[in-house]
Design a protein around this motif. Structure first.
Motif, PDB file in Angstrom:
ATOM      1  N   HIS A 158       0.769  -1.157  -0.267  1.00 21.74           N
ATOM      2  CA  HIS A 158      -0.090  -0.157   0.073  1.00 21.74           C
ATOM      3  C   HIS A 158       0.925   1.247  -0.068  1.00 21.74           C
ATOM      4  O   HIS A 158       0.313   2.393   0.220  1.00 21.74           O
ATOM      5  CB  HIS A 158      -1.182   0.020   1.131  1.00 21.74           C
ATOM      6  CG  HIS A 158      -1.804  -1.173   0.877  1.00 21.74           C
ATOM      7  ND1 HIS A 158      -2.794  -1.033  -0.065  1.00 21.74           N
ATOM      8  CD2 HIS A 158      -1.976  -2.476   1.449  1.00 21.74           C
ATOM      9  CE1 HIS A 158      -3.484  -2.349   0.051  1.00 21.74           C
ATOM     10  NE2 HIS A 158      -2.823  -3.225   0.607  1.00 21.74           N
ATOM     11  N   CYS A 173      -7.450   1.846  -5.015  1.00 20.02           N
ATOM     12  CA  CYS A 173      -7.107   0.756  -4.268  1.00 20.02           C
ATOM     13  C   CYS A 173      -8.369   0.689  -3.128  1.00 20.02           C
ATOM     14  O   CYS A 173      -8.878   1.489  -2.725  1.00 20.02           O
ATOM     15  CB  CYS A 173      -5.753   0.913  -3.436  1.00 20.02           C
ATOM     16  SG  CYS A 173      -5.213  -0.539  -2.785  1.00 20.02           S
ATOM     17  N   CYS A 175      -7.941   0.153  -0.071  1.00 19.88           N
ATOM     18  CA  CYS A 175      -7.693   0.720   1.067  1.00 19.88           C
ATOM     19  C   CYS A 175      -7.969   2.157   1.090  1.00 19.88           C
ATOM     20  O   CYS A 175      -7.705   2.999   2.077  1.00 19.88           O
ATOM     21  CB  CYS A 175      -6.086   0.566   1.318  1.00 19.88           C
ATOM     22  SG  CYS A 175      -5.084   1.743   0.182  1.00 19.88           S
ATOM     23  N   CYS A 180      -1.530   2.268  -5.340  1.00 21.74           N
ATOM     24  CA  CYS A 180      -0.946   1.371  -4.800  1.00 21.74           C
ATOM     25  C   CYS A 180      -0.108   0.198  -5.459  1.00 21.74           C
ATOM     26  O   CYS A 180      -0.674   0.003  -6.595  1.00 21.74           O
ATOM     27  CB  CYS A 180      -1.623   0.808  -3.714  1.00 21.74           C
ATOM     28  SG  CYS A 180      -2.531   2.000  -2.274  1.00 21.74           S
TER      29      CYS A 180
END
Ligand SMILES: [Zn+2]
Length: 308
Positions: A158, A173, A175, A180
């Motif tokens: 990440h 992503c 996240c 990432c």
């Protein structure tokens, strides 16, 4: 010699093994009771009982989880198996199993396995990479997992892809960040990149087979992937300078990576490009995992390297 039990708590399966030194004395596998914390605890306890009945001896217990234990609260955090988050997994298992239990992130277990008796055995500093559905990593130095005060050491997936090209426009992503490394180097990331350029959806295996048959578009996709992996790993080498980088997960089956990635990373490794009479060859090795898919569960067993 003490026996060591390793448990790999996955999102769909819980796998358990008993290691007698480096060899496997027993192995069992059950479905993970998804979305049910109490049943997950029960399944792990039953698995340990069954393994110890098979060997007839008590053992140390290490558990690999898809997340980490918070150093401050001792509760599970960052787990993609959401029903574990916020639970006192380690304390609950220690009470039920009546002995200390060590718990570590599954990528750290992978790195521990390969550093102990796998492809990184004998190396001082090992960086373990899992490139499959996602991208994770773990660091083992002189036989010890480095997990860090935040429990996130090695989580390079990440970070943003370094030294981006024009073609590396950052994708969103899960996240919440953009661009990432995981969005490029995971198996789904490879498929998405091929589709973005060619309009054709292929699995990673199909892309590799097409490149082997001489299909130019698939070859170009793999060349892009290799250059990205080389840059992403060069940034690790510039910080950690590991002796060995061990690659696991589905992408580790792509054998050309072990030649093409190190060939490409020299350009990005600090000082490797200096004009000295003899060019400095980076000494870091990139190798496939020795224990393959078993590395996670073996590494959990090795969380007790010196026995109880
Ligand atoms: Zn991300």
């Amino acid at each position: 010699m003490p026996l060591r039990i390793g448990i790999d708590l996955g999102g769909t399966k819980i796998e358990g093994i008993v290691l007698d030194s480096s060899s496997e004395a027993a192995r069992l596998r059950v479905d993970t009771p998804r979305d049910d914390y109490g049943a997950t605890l029960g399944a792990i306890v039953a698995l340990v009982d069954a393994l110890e009945r098979q060997t007839g001896r008590g053992a140390t217990i290490g558990i690999g989880i898809p997340g980490t234990i918070s150093a401050s609260t001792r509760l599970v955090k960052n787990a993609n198996s959401a029903w574990l988050i916020g639970e006192p997994l380690q304390a609950d298992l220690e009470r039920r199993l009546e002995r200390p239990v060590r718990v570590a992130n599954d990528a750290n277990c992978f790195a521990m396995s390969e550093a102990t008796d796998g492809a990184g055995a004998g190396a001082d500093v090992v960086f373990g990479v899992i490139a499959g559905t996602g991208v994770g990593g773990g660091i083992v130095v002189k036989g010890c997992i480095i997990s860090g005060p935040n429990g996130i050491a090695g989580e390079w997936g990440h970070n943003p892809l370094p030294w981006p090209d024009r073609e590396d426009n950052g994708r969103l992503c899960y996240c919440g960040k953009q661009g990432c490394i995981e969005t490029f180097l995971s198996g789904p990331g490879l498929s998405a990149d091929h589709e973005r350029v060619t309009g054709v959806r292929l699995s990673p295996v199909q892309i590799v087979e097409a490149a082997d048959r001489g299909t130019a578009a698939a070859e170009q996709t793999l060349l892009r992937y290799e250059r990205r992996m080389a840059r992403a790993l060069a940034s690790i080498i510039n910080v950690l300078d590991p002796n060995v980088i061990v690659l696991g997960g589905g992408m580790s089956n792509v054998t050309r990576l072990y030649t093409n990635v190190p060939r490409a990373w020299g350009e990005f490794i600090f000082a490797a490009q200096r004009r000295t009479p003899e060019p400095i060859e980076p000494k870091t090795k990139l190798v496939p995992a020795r224990h393959g898919a078993a590395s996670g569960v073996r590494g959990a067993a090795w969380l007790w390297p010196d026995g109880p």
